[in-house]
Scaffold this motif. Sequence first.
Motif, PDB file in Angstrom:
ATOM      1  N   LYS A 268       0.799  -1.237   0.000  1.00  0.00           N
ATOM      2  CA  LYS A 268       0.000   0.000   0.000  1.00  0.00           C
ATOM      3  C   LYS A 268       0.826   1.279   0.000  1.00  0.00           C
ATOM      4  N   ASN A 269       2.100   1.199   0.397  1.00  0.00           N
ATOM      5  CA  ASN A 269       2.919   2.417   0.439  1.00  0.00           C
ATOM      6  C   ASN A 269       3.055   3.038  -0.946  1.00  0.00           C
ATOM      7  N   GLN A 270       3.050   4.388  -0.973  1.00  0.00           N
ATOM      8  CA  GLN A 270       3.187   5.096  -2.245  1.00  0.00           C
ATOM      9  C   GLN A 270       4.521   4.780  -2.899  1.00  0.00           C
ATOM     10  N   SER A 271       4.560   4.882  -4.223  1.00  0.00           N
ATOM     11  CA  SER A 271       5.797   4.652  -4.970  1.00  0.00           C
ATOM     12  C   SER A 271       6.631   5.928  -4.959  1.00  0.00           C
ATOM     13  N   LEU A 272       7.945   5.753  -4.829  1.00  0.00           N
ATOM     14  CA  LEU A 272       8.847   6.900  -4.701  1.00  0.00           C
ATOM     15  C   LEU A 272      10.135   6.597  -5.454  1.00  0.00           C
ATOM     16  N   SER A 273      10.613   7.545  -6.270  1.00  0.00           N
ATOM     17  CA  SER A 273      11.845   7.296  -7.019  1.00  0.00           C
ATOM     18  C   SER A 273      12.858   8.437  -6.903  1.00  0.00           C
ATOM     19  N   ASP A 274      12.468   9.529  -6.213  1.00  0.00           N
ATOM     20  CA  ASP A 274      13.324  10.708  -6.102  1.00  0.00           C
ATOM     21  C   ASP A 274      13.944  10.762  -4.703  1.00  0.00           C
ATOM     22  N   VAL A 275      15.278  10.722  -4.629  1.00  0.00           N
ATOM     23  CA  VAL A 275      15.964  10.690  -3.321  1.00  0.00           C
ATOM     24  C   VAL A 275      15.851  12.030  -2.580  1.00  0.00           C
ATOM     25  N   THR A 276      15.356  13.069  -3.254  1.00  0.00           N
ATOM     26  CA  THR A 276      15.211  14.386  -2.579  1.00  0.00           C
ATOM     27  C   THR A 276      13.767  14.649  -2.160  1.00  0.00           C
TER      28      THR A 276
ATOM     29  N   ASN B  58      10.497   1.505  -0.546  1.00  0.00           N
ATOM     30  CA  ASN B  58      10.886   1.843  -1.917  1.00  0.00           C
ATOM     31  C   ASN B  58      12.345   1.525  -2.205  1.00  0.00           C
ATOM     32  N   LEU B  59      13.200   1.666  -1.191  1.00  0.00           N
ATOM     33  CA  LEU B  59      14.607   1.272  -1.354  1.00  0.00           C
ATOM     34  C   LEU B  59      14.718  -0.234  -1.564  1.00  0.00           C
ATOM     35  N   ILE B  60      13.991  -0.983  -0.722  1.00  0.00           N
ATOM     36  CA  ILE B  60      14.064  -2.447  -0.779  1.00  0.00           C
ATOM     37  C   ILE B  60      13.454  -2.972  -2.085  1.00  0.00           C
ATOM     38  N   LYS B  61      12.359  -2.356  -2.529  1.00  0.00           N
ATOM     39  CA  LYS B  61      11.716  -2.790  -3.778  1.00  0.00           C
ATOM     40  C   LYS B  61      12.533  -2.420  -5.016  1.00  0.00           C
ATOM     41  N   GLY B  62      13.399  -1.386  -4.873  1.00  0.00           N
ATOM     42  CA  GLY B  62      14.216  -0.977  -6.014  1.00  0.00           C
ATOM     43  C   GLY B  62      13.652   0.193  -6.782  1.00  0.00           C
ATOM     44  N   ASN B  63      12.592   0.824  -6.254  1.00  0.00           N
ATOM     45  CA  ASN B  63      12.069   2.043  -6.890  1.00  0.00           C
ATOM     46  C   ASN B  63      13.038   3.196  -6.663  1.00  0.00           C
ATOM     47  N   LEU B  64      13.541   3.282  -5.440  1.00  0.00           N
ATOM     48  CA  LEU B  64      14.559   4.279  -5.087  1.00  0.00           C
ATOM     49  C   LEU B  64      15.928   3.648  -5.282  1.00  0.00           C
ATOM     50  N   LEU B  65      16.798   4.294  -6.010  1.00  0.00           N
ATOM     51  CA  LEU B  65      18.172   3.807  -6.228  1.00  0.00           C
ATOM     52  C   LEU B  65      18.211   2.323  -6.612  1.00  0.00           C
ATOM     53  N   PRO B  66      17.674   1.972  -7.768  1.00  0.00           N
ATOM     54  CA  PRO B  66      17.653   0.555  -8.175  1.00  0.00           C
ATOM     55  C   PRO B  66      19.040  -0.078  -8.283  1.00  0.00           C
ATOM     56  N   SER B  67      20.088   0.755  -8.414  1.00  0.00           N
ATOM     57  CA  SER B  67      21.444   0.193  -8.525  1.00  0.00           C
ATOM     58  C   SER B  67      22.066  -0.107  -7.164  1.00  0.00           C
ATOM     59  N   ALA B  68      21.453   0.402  -6.079  1.00  0.00           N
ATOM     60  CA  ALA B  68      22.019   0.205  -4.733  1.00  0.00           C
ATOM     61  C   ALA B  68      21.842  -1.240  -4.270  1.00  0.00           C
ATOM     62  N   LEU B  69      22.834  -1.749  -3.522  1.00  0.00           N
ATOM     63  CA  LEU B  69      22.745  -3.091  -2.935  1.00  0.00           C
ATOM     64  C   LEU B  69      22.082  -2.987  -1.565  1.00  0.00           C
ATOM     65  N   ILE B  70      21.288  -4.001  -1.208  1.00  0.00           N
ATOM     66  CA  ILE B  70      20.539  -3.999   0.052  1.00  0.00           C
ATOM     67  C   ILE B  70      20.886  -5.260   0.836  1.00  0.00           C
ATOM     68  N   TRP B  71      21.207  -5.091   2.136  1.00  0.00           N
ATOM     69  CA  TRP B  71      21.431  -6.244   3.021  1.00  0.00           C
ATOM     70  C   TRP B  71      20.556  -6.065   4.251  1.00  0.00           C
ATOM     71  N   ILE B  72      19.668  -7.022   4.483  1.00  0.00           N
ATOM     72  CA  ILE B  72      18.748  -6.976   5.621  1.00  0.00           C
ATOM     73  C   ILE B  72      19.040  -8.168   6.527  1.00  0.00           C
ATOM     74  N   THR B  73      19.118  -7.938   7.837  1.00  0.00           N
ATOM     75  CA  THR B  73      19.254  -9.057   8.771  1.00  0.00           C
ATOM     76  C   THR B  73      18.011  -9.131   9.642  1.00  0.00           C
ATOM     77  N   SER B  74      17.660 -10.348  10.056  1.00  0.00           N
ATOM     78  CA  SER B  74      16.433 -10.515  10.831  1.00  0.00           C
ATOM     79  C   SER B  74      16.446 -11.822  11.602  1.00  0.00           C
ATOM     80  N   ARG B  75      15.741 -11.841  12.731  1.00  0.00           N
ATOM     81  CA  ARG B  75      15.435 -13.122  13.363  1.00  0.00           C
ATOM     82  C   ARG B  75      14.409 -13.840  12.479  1.00  0.00           C
TER      83      ARG B  75
END
Length: 643
Positions: free
Chosen positions: A180-188, A199-216
């Motif tokens: 449900k969160n709005q789509s966002l592509s502008d870092v400003t 949006n970062l995790i989905k790749g809408n924001l900075l699609p070239s950035a690498l993402i590392w998530i840790t979790s139980r």
Amino acid sequence: MKKHKSRLKEQFQRMNEGVSAQGSSTLVNEIYTDLYITEGGSEDINNEHEVRQIETASRRSETQETQIKCNDIFKVSPEQNKPIRSVLTKGVAGIGKTVSVQKFILDWTEEKTNQDLHLIFPLPFRELNLIKQKNISLMDLLHQFFTDTKQLRSTDLDDYKVVFIFDGLDECRLPLDFSKNQSLSDVTEPASVDVLLTNLIKGNLLPSALIWITSRPAAANQIPPECVDLITDVRGFNDPQKDEYFRKRINDESLANRIITHMKSSRSLYIMCHIPVFCWISATVLQRMLSEAESQAQIPKTLTQMFTHFLMFQTKLKSQKYDGKREVDRQQARKSLESLGKLAFQQLEKGNLIFYEEDLRECDIDVREASVYSGVCTQIFREEFGLNLGKVFSFVHLSVQEFLAALFKFLISIQDKENKSNKENKSSVSDLLKSEVDKALQSENGHLDLYLRFLLGLSLESSQTILRDLMTQTGRSSDSKQEIVEYIKKKIRENLSPEKSINLFHCLNELNDHSLVQEVQTYVKRGVEFSLTGVRLSSAQWSALAFVLLNSEEKLDEFNLRKYDPSDECLLRLLPVIKASRTADLFDCSIGSEGCVALTSALRSNPSHLTQLDLRNNNPEDSGVKLLYDLLKDPHCQLHTLQ
């Protein structure tokens, strides 16, 4: 970029084992021991208590799994046919996820590895929770977290190879609504923090950035599978790494060897050493107890004994260090521990591992004196500052929180006991223990399992002797002990699920009762050479046999049901053993549809180690066969061969 690297090196080069106070930290490179991390974990969620997951994982053979070093987390393996953008790393509390992140960042700052990366931005969820602004742009967020990046422009983020590390998804209190969160592509462009993250995790924001998530494990399903390219599991230390840790931690080689020998003598303690924090707790206790001055004390053989000694050492240390007293002020120590215990108990019920100032106030802990409270047991409770936005509090490990919660419940029951007659004493303690057994058995995900083990262990006179400085009196507990032992045996006979039965055997172990286990020990020894077919074991004895097999040092690579009893009933009772085995031979074992339902459920569970299953010469009916065939369509099914 150089300034940013230098700041991260300063921040991550030291490790505070179980404590955040400055002055007691160690250089990461002096103490760091490689963790066992495997590639290709399942997306399925395991709702068992995390200690049960560790006990199950300890049976897993390492030979058929792809091991990965934390520095290679984004490197494409031969099996991968596309670049890895996002990684989800799962692991139980205290297993080493944060330390893996720390080592990854430190090695990068010291220019040892991953020099193709230009910028790393570690953004722990416990600190992201504290951001007060309703709306903030990604650029402003980075400038706020990393003040040395003020000169960084939005266009730079597109040009540079950037990694965002989101540590501790299970600690996230933000509503991560990916659908449900709005789509966002502008870092400003300003947005709420949770919108920035999704949006970062989905790749809408900075699609070239690498993402590392840790979790139980229990929180990992908050991230949609399509947003994850690689799942990894942190298993903590394997057996050689446990020994390596103790030898690095303890300079005296002879003492280190004695500690390793003692830990190996207790299977339950050695299994817990998969968790680095537990290794640290054990080293703290045994290093002191095995010295000449402490040699008269009984060396801990159960989890409760280990944690009780640890608590008392830290309480005494606080008296000497902060109050300048040789003896513990009983009243003050008890009051402090009751406050911490109340916090531990309340937050355990809510499922929280981290707390904020309002949580402390609810438990009558003066936030202004939080440093005193975090010093009460110096290395049991800790506080951290998140960018001067506020304080974050936590116990050094979930098991410490569970122990303090059990201690709180026990101390409160002792208070009630002191106000009652002897006759009421016995019934009040017994009734409390029985009701807590029932409560733990009713829990769907077993989140009270370890708490219950601790509570029962604390009811013994041996534990109360260690705690004598905290209690005004201790009572004879032999009558109530026998009563609760019989109550637990009664519950085991009621044909509970195999997993719940296993935890009740651990509870009997904490109560120092091994009678049910001893009844089947002779069969286990004989079973190596002779078949048990025809031996009439009760359901409780079959459960005891499962417990014995799971806690033996023997590797459970091959399971043959005919060696025990070729029946659905035996299959159901020994299901945890089958799950822990690599191959299961159920040829000609009268397995019906009920057995197939149980097998399918076990094979769907996470983790299931079974890769080969022989079901020839059985009559599972069409419904049972269909269940198995549907299971084979599941891409996460580990089964390679079904006969």
